[in-house]
Enzyme design. Structure first.
Site, PDB file in Angstrom:
ATOM      1  CG  ASP A 140      38.616  38.843  35.022  1.00 28.72           C
ATOM      2  OD1 ASP A 140      39.354  38.792  35.945  1.00 28.72           O
ATOM      3  OD2 ASP A 140      38.001  40.136  34.783  1.00 28.72           O
ATOM      4  CG  HIS A 172      38.781  44.381  43.672  1.00 25.88           C
ATOM      5  ND1 HIS A 172      37.701  45.195  42.986  1.00 25.88           N
ATOM      6  CD2 HIS A 172      39.029  43.625  42.334  1.00 25.88           C
ATOM      7  CE1 HIS A 172      37.446  44.699  41.844  1.00 25.88           C
ATOM      8  NE2 HIS A 172      38.386  43.770  41.275  1.00 25.88           N
ATOM      9  CD  GLU A 205      37.578  43.661  34.558  1.00 27.01           C
ATOM     10  OE1 GLU A 205      36.623  43.314  34.452  1.00 27.01           O
ATOM     11  OE2 GLU A 205      38.480  44.053  35.424  1.00 27.01           O
ATOM     12  CD  GLU A 206      40.009  44.776  38.328  1.00 27.53           C
ATOM     13  OE1 GLU A 206      38.859  45.110  38.528  1.00 27.53           O
ATOM     14  OE2 GLU A 206      40.359  43.459  38.578  1.00 27.53           O
ATOM     15  CG  HIS A 264      41.726  41.859  33.509  1.00 29.21           C
ATOM     16  ND1 HIS A 264      42.451  42.564  34.577  1.00 29.21           N
ATOM     17  CD2 HIS A 264      40.673  41.311  34.172  1.00 29.21           C
ATOM     18  CE1 HIS A 264      41.817  42.307  36.010  1.00 29.21           C
ATOM     19  NE2 HIS A 264      40.889  41.599  35.458  1.00 29.21           N
ATOM     20  CG  ASP A 309      40.770  40.643  39.451  1.00 30.15           C
ATOM     21  OD1 ASP A 309      40.630  40.588  38.142  1.00 30.15           O
ATOM     22  OD2 ASP A 309      39.968  41.285  39.910  1.00 30.15           O
TER      23      ASP A 309
HETATM   24 ZN   LIG Z   1      39.356  40.867  36.820  1.00 28.47          ZN
END
Ligand SMILES: [Zn+2]
Length: 484
Positions: free
Chosen positions: A376, A447, A348-349, A302, A314
């Site tokens: 991912d 994140h 995606e997030e 993603h 990510d």
């Molecule tokens: Zn991800």
């Protein structure tokens, strides 16, 4: 993000306990009666793909560009749009047929964010204590000059219910559920994440139902360097929308300590905005198959990321691995029987709009979707691959597994879900796959502001490219079809 994972640590434990029998019990080869063979040509081509991947720096260069030149790529942002255009142009350069497939994405913009304890037991007069926090994606704002309220701490939803409305109304609720680092250390990082992320996801609405004015959650992740971890929340329809933020684990400990001694009040300022949904795109790029161009093998990651870091682990890594797969086939002049479709998913997030739009737009073509791979979970050393679908799939991929074993990646595991963007395809019957990655430290950075390029080891990225490209090549070239 893979939720369902096999019990890798248990296997290691059993092997240590019983020493000899597990060598038989966990042997990877099937019985002779079910031996599957690939042609010598296919086996040699898979090895060529694997070897070339282990020597290429293409994926790392792509990842460096995405992370450092474009930067964080939250849905609706100018960087997300730049990333769409960049990846599309790079894939066109490789000679792929590229389409931008539209999807509408949420457009949430982080504003100012600040927290401070303004009252607590034995405080020095006229002081405050700063709290390290970050707004959760999708959060509403506090009043423009912030809000100040007493904090209550709970470890789980049961404790919240036990407090009852009288002790929650008008307060800020801190969900202090700890990320279980021991689980992560033993290869169960997905479970550790799943256990704690529920409070980030639905904690705000649970608190709001009892009259809370704001919700905080202890950051979901390891590595305690006082970093807050953002992520999406989901407001329920039956509860008021209250502002929500993640606090660094150290600050969650601080608040819990002070609350155990007496009254704690906190000032919270969050100024995010939710703008109208924006137009964005999945990048969809085909390397047409030589014999069955209508049959599709998806290789994907993603493209969107959270805004605090630079989206390297990510999931810039997943996109780079997918791009490298097509690049290798071009470099080696290999044209698999089936079409290789590289997809860089959007959103995606905080919405999964890209994955859902694709499954919907292509719903009449599901029978022609032979398989879908998504990476991912960072770019740690790969141990093999996950598969979702019928167990016979793993038997049909045995010859591939034997080749991957030469790089220490011969493990295969059946799981219920391999990746969130390909999950709608899996639900429609398409077998899906993901590399099994060493993700023991993935949630240290996940994140956070520390999701940066240096967290990806170039050699391990190459190893992931080798697994994914070899898997994609086998799927797109094998004479058998996969049961579904
Ligand atoms: Zn991800």
């Amino acid at each position: 993000m893979i939720i369902h994972r096999q019990n890798r640590a248990m296997i290691i434990l059993l092997a240590a306990t019983f020493f000899i029998y597990p060598l038989l019990a966990f042997a990877q080869r099937p019985a002779a009666s079910q031996e599957v063979k690939y042609s010598p040509q296919l086996a040699s081509e898979i090895k060529k793909v694997q070897q070339a991947a282990l020597e290429s720096d293409y994926a790392y260069r792509q990842l460096a560009h995405l992370s450092n030149n474009i930067g964080p790529r939250l849905s609706g942002s100018p960087q997300a749009q730049a990333a769409v255009e960049y990846v599309a142009a790079e894939l066109r350069k490789l000679g792929l047929e590229v389409q931008l497939e539209k999807c509408m994405v949420p457009h949430w913009v982080r504003g100012e964010e600040a927290g401070a304890l303004t009252e607590y037991p034995s405080m020095a007069p006229n002081t405050t204590q700063k709290i390290a926090l970050t707004a959760l994606g999708g959060s509403v704002a506090t009043p423009a000059d912030g809000l100040t309220a007493e904090v209550v701490v709970v470890n789980n939803f049961e404790e919240l219910e036990a407090l009852g409305r009288n002790r929650v109304v008008g307060k800020i609720v801190l969900f202090n559920a700890k990320f279980d680092q021991r689980l992560a250390d033993n290869g169960f990082e997905g479970q550790a994440y799943g256990q704690a992320v529920i409070y980030r996801g639905i904690g705000a609405s649970a608190a709001a139902r009892l009259g809370a004015v704001a919700a905080l959650n202890r950051s979901v992740g390891g590595a305690d360097y006082r970093l807050p971890h953002t992520g999406a929340l989901r407001y329920a329809d039956d509860a008021p929308k209250i502002p929500a933020a993640a606090v660094a684990s150290e600050d969650a400990d601080l608040i819990a300590h002070l609350v155990s001694e007496g009254k704690v009040r906190m000032r919270l300022l969050l100024t995010p905005q939710t703008l109208p949904d924006a137009v964005s795109y999945n990048v969809v790029a085909d390397l047409k198959g030589s014999e069955h161009p209508e049959q599709i093998v998806i290789v994907s990651g993603h493209l969107d990321s959270w805004d605090l870091g630079r989206g390297a682990i990510d999931d810039g890594a997943g996109v780079a691995i997918a791009m490298q797969t097509a690049q290798l086939f071009k470099q080696l002049h290999l044209r698999p029987k089936r079409t290789i479709r590289v997809i860089a998913w959007m959103n995606e997030e905080n919405g999964l709009a890209g994955g859902r739009a694709y499954a919907n737009d292509h719903k009449d073509e599901m029978a022609n979707h032979f398989a879908a791979i998504e990476s991912d979970l960072g770019a740690g050393h790969p141990l093999g691959f996950y598969a979702q679908g019928k167990p016979e799939i793993l038997t049909l991929l045995q010859p591939l597994t034997v080749i991957l074993q030469t790089q220490g990646a011969g493990v295969t595991r059946l799981v219920e879900e391999t990746g969130s963007d390909v999950a709608p395809l899996g639900a429609a019957g398409v077998p899906t796959f993901a590399p099994i990655q060493d993700a023991r430290t993935y949630f240290n950075y996940h994140h956070t502001a520390a999701d940066t390029l240096d967290k990806v080891n170039p050699k391990e990225l190459q190893e992931n490219c080798a697994v994914v490209a070899a898997l994609a090549y086998a799927l797109a070239s094998m004479t058998q079809s996969l049961p579904r």
